[in-house]
Enzyme design. Sequence first.
Site, PDB file in Angstrom:
ATOM      1  N   ARG A  76      26.913  54.593   4.173  1.00  0.00           N
ATOM      2  CA  ARG A  76      27.107  55.866   3.472  1.00  0.00           C
ATOM      3  C   ARG A  76      28.487  55.946   2.824  1.00  0.00           C
ATOM      4  O   ARG A  76      28.642  56.462   1.716  1.00  0.00           O
ATOM      5  CB  ARG A  76      26.898  57.041   4.430  1.00  0.00           C
ATOM      6  N   HIS A 125      31.340  69.185  10.062  1.00  0.00           N
ATOM      7  CA  HIS A 125      30.624  68.012  10.590  1.00  0.00           C
ATOM      8  C   HIS A 125      31.456  66.741  10.552  1.00  0.00           C
ATOM      9  O   HIS A 125      30.922  65.650  10.654  1.00  0.00           O
ATOM     10  CB  HIS A 125      29.304  67.823   9.821  1.00  0.00           C
ATOM     11  N   CYS A 133      38.488  57.624  18.681  1.00  0.00           N
ATOM     12  CA  CYS A 133      38.330  56.850  19.913  1.00  0.00           C
ATOM     13  C   CYS A 133      37.366  57.565  20.864  1.00  0.00           C
ATOM     14  O   CYS A 133      37.494  58.772  21.089  1.00  0.00           O
ATOM     15  CB  CYS A 133      39.696  56.654  20.569  1.00  0.00           C
ATOM     16  N   CYS A 154      40.545  51.083  19.381  1.00  0.00           N
ATOM     17  CA  CYS A 154      41.658  52.045  19.404  1.00  0.00           C
ATOM     18  C   CYS A 154      42.969  51.308  19.704  1.00  0.00           C
ATOM     19  O   CYS A 154      43.059  50.568  20.682  1.00  0.00           O
ATOM     20  CB  CYS A 154      41.395  53.118  20.458  1.00  0.00           C
ATOM     21  N   GLY A 194      24.272  74.861  -2.104  1.00  0.00           N
ATOM     22  CA  GLY A 194      23.703  73.533  -1.880  1.00  0.00           C
ATOM     23  C   GLY A 194      23.456  73.184  -0.429  1.00  0.00           C
ATOM     24  O   GLY A 194      23.628  72.036  -0.042  1.00  0.00           O
ATOM     25  N   SER A 196      20.456  73.579   2.736  1.00  0.00           N
ATOM     26  CA  SER A 196      19.099  74.017   3.072  1.00  0.00           C
ATOM     27  C   SER A 196      19.149  75.086   4.165  1.00  0.00           C
ATOM     28  O   SER A 196      18.133  75.701   4.478  1.00  0.00           O
ATOM     29  CB  SER A 196      18.261  72.829   3.538  1.00  0.00           C
ATOM     30  N   ASN A 221      21.402  77.478  -5.386  1.00  0.00           N
ATOM     31  CA  ASN A 221      20.533  76.386  -4.932  1.00  0.00           C
ATOM     32  C   ASN A 221      19.312  76.357  -5.848  1.00  0.00           C
ATOM     33  O   ASN A 221      18.779  77.414  -6.176  1.00  0.00           O
ATOM     34  CB  ASN A 221      20.100  76.673  -3.470  1.00  0.00           C
ATOM     35  N   GLU A 223      16.469  75.545  -4.969  1.00  0.00           N
ATOM     36  CA  GLU A 223      15.294  75.915  -4.166  1.00  0.00           C
ATOM     37  C   GLU A 223      15.624  77.112  -3.287  1.00  0.00           C
ATOM     38  O   GLU A 223      16.780  77.346  -2.957  1.00  0.00           O
ATOM     39  CB  GLU A 223      14.890  74.738  -3.257  1.00  0.00           C
TER      40      GLU A 223
HETATM   41  P1  OAD Z   1      20.253  69.353   2.981  1.00  0.00           P
HETATM   42  O1  OAD Z   1      19.961  67.992   2.446  1.00  0.00           O
HETATM   43  O2  OAD Z   1      19.483  69.814   4.163  1.00  0.00           O
HETATM   44  O3  OAD Z   1      20.035  70.410   1.840  1.00  0.00           O
HETATM   45  C1  OAD Z   1      20.501  70.199   0.550  1.00  0.00           C
HETATM   46  C2  OAD Z   1      20.217  71.439  -0.260  1.00  0.00           C
HETATM   47  O4  OAD Z   1      20.864  71.282  -1.512  1.00  0.00           O
HETATM   48  C3  OAD Z   1      18.747  71.715  -0.508  1.00  0.00           C
HETATM   49  O5  OAD Z   1      18.476  73.059  -0.197  1.00  0.00           O
HETATM   50  C4  OAD Z   1      18.595  71.458  -2.012  1.00  0.00           C
HETATM   51  O6  OAD Z   1      17.650  72.328  -2.605  1.00  0.00           O
HETATM   52  C5  OAD Z   1      19.996  71.768  -2.520  1.00  0.00           C
HETATM   53  N1  OAD Z   1      20.386  71.121  -3.769  1.00  0.00           N
HETATM   54  C6  OAD Z   1      19.952  69.935  -4.279  1.00  0.00           C
HETATM   55  N2  OAD Z   1      20.579  69.660  -5.424  1.00  0.00           N
HETATM   56  C7  OAD Z   1      21.438  70.683  -5.656  1.00  0.00           C
HETATM   57  C8  OAD Z   1      22.370  70.983  -6.690  1.00  0.00           C
HETATM   58  N3  OAD Z   1      22.566  70.170  -7.728  1.00  0.00           N
HETATM   59  N4  OAD Z   1      23.084  72.132  -6.597  1.00  0.00           N
HETATM   60  C9  OAD Z   1      22.899  72.978  -5.548  1.00  0.00           C
HETATM   61  N5  OAD Z   1      22.033  72.744  -4.554  1.00  0.00           N
HETATM   62  C10 OAD Z   1      21.310  71.612  -4.605  1.00  0.00           C
HETATM   63  O7  OAD Z   1      21.831  69.383   3.219  1.00  0.00           O
HETATM   64  P2  OAD Z   1      22.669  70.338   4.191  1.00  0.00           P
HETATM   65  O8  OAD Z   1      22.162  71.721   4.156  1.00  0.00           O
HETATM   66  O9  OAD Z   1      24.083  70.087   3.855  1.00  0.00           O
HETATM   67  O10 OAD Z   1      24.485  67.290   9.374  1.00  0.00           O
HETATM   68  O11 OAD Z   1      22.340  69.709   5.598  1.00  0.00           O
HETATM   69  C11 OAD Z   1      22.982  70.236   6.701  1.00  0.00           C
HETATM   70  C12 OAD Z   1      23.275  69.151   7.697  1.00  0.00           C
HETATM   71  O12 OAD Z   1      22.082  68.453   8.008  1.00  0.00           O
HETATM   72  C13 OAD Z   1      24.191  68.067   7.180  1.00  0.00           C
HETATM   73  O13 OAD Z   1      25.553  68.408   7.246  1.00  0.00           O
HETATM   74  C14 OAD Z   1      23.906  66.954   8.109  1.00  0.00           C
HETATM   75  C15 OAD Z   1      22.398  67.040   8.166  1.00  0.00           C
HETATM   76  O14 OAD Z   1      21.881  66.661   9.341  1.00  0.00           O
HETATM   77  C16 OAD Z   1      24.902  66.324  10.196  1.00  0.00           C
HETATM   78  O15 OAD Z   1      24.807  65.149   9.895  1.00  0.00           O
HETATM   79  C17 OAD Z   1      25.463  66.817  11.482  1.00  0.00           C
END
Ligand code: OAD
Length: 246
Positions: A76, A125, A133, A154, A194, A196, A221, A223
Amino acid sequence: MQARADLISEELRERFAEARRVLVLTGAGVSAESGVPTFRGGGGAGVWKGMPFNIISSAGMLERDLPEVWAWFDYRRGLVEKLAPNPAHAALARWQERFRDFTLVTQNIDGLHQAAGARNVIELHGSLWRGRCVSCSSRYDLRELNEQERPPICRLCGNYLRPDVVLFGEQLPLGAFELAAERARACELCFVVGTSAVVYPAAMLPEIASRAGGAYVVEINPERTPLSDLCDETIQGKAGEILPLL
Ligand code: OAD
């Protein structure tokens, strides 16, 4: 262009002009236009080597296979390394100069807000760019370590480092959510960009801003999300197109 500008209501323009305390919560969608894949949305969910992202990014996987967890986060980081901040990151970095009291809270670990110039970002996050470590919790900037050494060791106590990110089944970094919640209670205007809004406790912040602080909450967003109904305004569009209009 005219049609896009119409997406911003008169009410939001006025509140934006007058607000002093503003909080923004961002998620993977804010980096989508930079080329970072989101986890959810668009009808799919992230998978790597056949494993759903919530399995490879889990506390259980860290215990079972630390090198595989490093491989996933190295992958990543390799993706993000080649990418640049987009107009959404740039707009939010400008807002820190515009508002007296501005808080940027992100669930993203990609560092793109900071690459655009944002300071004091609350990273709920963790960060792809740090290792920690497993024993003494010392933190390291991974750009300063040998990337061939996996898992890295470490320098202080000789134990393994792990990626300094929050995995499924783990707690958030000490104090990060509490600070964000305090700012959410105090803000007048809250943007949810942005995300979900299904991962807690991050998704609680707009609710805290609205219920405890009486803030005006705006979602950006393409969606709808579980938070859409709570929001005073939802702007269906891409962060990189909408934020610069404000
Ligand atoms: P998600 O991948 O769950 O959601 C991404 C959101 O961004 C969706 O609702 C899309 O509709 C929206 N989206 C896509 N393109 C976009 C754009 N150009 N402009 C605005 N919005 C857009 O990502 P997160 O909500 O960040 O955690 O996910 C939350 C957490 O779930 C992450 O931090 C990660 C994951 O597990 C950990 O790894 C602990």
